[in-house]
Design a protein around this motif. Structure first.
Motif, PDB file in Angstrom:
ATOM      1  N   ALA A  48       2.733  -5.210   0.615  1.00 14.38           N
ATOM      2  CA  ALA A  48       1.267  -5.251   0.665  1.00 14.38           C
ATOM      3  C   ALA A  48       0.785  -6.491   1.417  1.00 14.38           C
ATOM      4  O   ALA A  48      -0.172  -6.427   2.195  1.00 14.38           O
ATOM      5  CB  ALA A  48       0.693  -5.222  -0.741  1.00 14.38           C
ATOM      6  N   GLY A  83       1.484  -3.405   4.632  1.00 15.76           N
ATOM      7  CA  GLY A  83       2.016  -2.068   4.384  1.00 15.76           C
ATOM      8  C   GLY A  83       1.457  -1.476   3.107  1.00 15.76           C
ATOM      9  O   GLY A  83       0.557  -2.023   2.470  1.00 15.76           O
ATOM     10  N   LYS A  84       2.009  -0.320   2.731  1.00 12.65           N
ATOM     11  CA  LYS A  84       1.582   0.359   1.517  1.00 12.65           C
ATOM     12  C   LYS A  84       2.709   0.297   0.499  1.00 12.65           C
ATOM     13  O   LYS A  84       3.846   0.651   0.809  1.00 12.65           O
ATOM     14  CB  LYS A  84       1.242   1.814   1.810  1.00 12.65           C
ATOM     15  N   GLU A  85       2.377  -0.133  -0.702  1.00 12.91           N
ATOM     16  CA  GLU A  85       3.387  -0.214  -1.759  1.00 12.91           C
ATOM     17  C   GLU A  85       3.984   1.148  -2.069  1.00 12.91           C
ATOM     18  O   GLU A  85       5.143   1.252  -2.472  1.00 12.91           O
ATOM     19  CB  GLU A  85       2.782  -0.791  -3.037  1.00 12.91           C
ATOM     20  N   SER A  86       3.231   2.207  -1.862  1.00 11.38           N
ATOM     21  CA  SER A  86       3.721   3.550  -2.172  1.00 11.38           C
ATOM     22  C   SER A  86       4.894   3.948  -1.283  1.00 11.38           C
ATOM     23  O   SER A  86       5.641   4.862  -1.621  1.00 11.38           O
ATOM     24  CB  SER A  86       2.591   4.560  -2.027  1.00 11.38           C
TER      25      SER A  86
END
Length: 172
Positions: free
Chosen positions: A75, A79-82
Motif C-alpha cells: 500500500a 499497490g493494492k493489498e488485495s
C-alpha cells in the motif's frame, strides 16, 4: 635468508586466502554499532488494557503491532493489498502487462538457465579473484563492465529532450 622467508609467508597467506568462499557479495557491518538494515520500523506499541488477560503467543504468527507488514508495504508503494491474497490469480487490470511480457513465450526453466549462465559468467570474469589479501566486493568486480553510469545516462536523456529530475553532483 629473510627475503625467502618473507616470500614464503606471503605465498602462504595468498594460498590460504583462496580457500574461503564468502559468496559474491562480501557485505559486513563497518563498525560495532547496530545494523540499520536489521531494524524494521513498525507501528507504535500499545499497552494492553488488562495485563491479566493477554492473548496467547503465536510463534510465527501475526504480530499484534504490525499484523500485515507486506500489505502495508504494498500500500505504501501505491499497490493494492488485495493483490497479496493467495489464490486470486492475476488481477484483470494486469492482464495486458502479462500478455505483453509473455508475447515471445516464457520458458519454464528461466530461473535455472539464468542462474547457470550467471555462474558461468562469474567464473569467466573472476578466475583470479579468489586470491585476495583484503575483503573486496566480488559483485562489483564481476559486473564492472556492465555497470551503468547514472550521470552519463542522465546527460543522454537530457540531450534527447526527456525531462529528468535533478541529481546530486558527480563526485570528482
Amino acid at each position: 635468508m629473510r627475503a625467502p622467508l618473507a616470500l614464503i609467508m606471503i605465498a602462504t597467506a595468498v594460498a590460504v586466502s583462496g580457500c574461503s568462499s564468502k559468496g559474491l557479495r562480501d557485505i559486513r557491518p563497518q563498525g560495532s554499532g547496530p545494523d540499520e538494515f536489521g531494524v524494521m520500523p513498525v507501528k507504535p506499541l500499545t499497552q494492553p488494557k488488562d495485563y491479566a488477560v493477554l492473548p496467547a503467543p503465536t510463534p510465527g504468527g501475526a504480530n499484534l503491532t504490525d499484523p500485515n507488514p507486506l500489505g502495508d508495504a504494498v500500500a505504501a508503494l501505491g499497490g493494492k493489498e488485495s493483490a497479496l491474497v493467495p489464490g486470486q490469480g492475476v488481477p484483470s487490470s494486469d492482464q495486458a502487462l502479462i500478455a505483453a511480457s509473455g508475447r515471445y513465450g516464457v520458458p519454464a526453466n528461466t530461473r535455472v538457465a539464468l542462474a547457470e549462465e550467471d555462474a558461468a559468467f562469474r567464473k569467466r570474469q573472476g578466475r583470479w579473484t579468489r586470491l585476495r589479501l583484503f575483503p573486496v566486493d566480488r559483485y562489483e568486480q564481476a559486473y564492472r563492465k556492465n555497470a551503468i553510469n547514472p550521470f552519463d545516462q542522465t546527460e543522454a536523456f537530457r540531450r534527447a529532450g526527456a525531462a529528468t529530475p535533478s541529481a546530486p553532483p558527480e563526485d570528482e
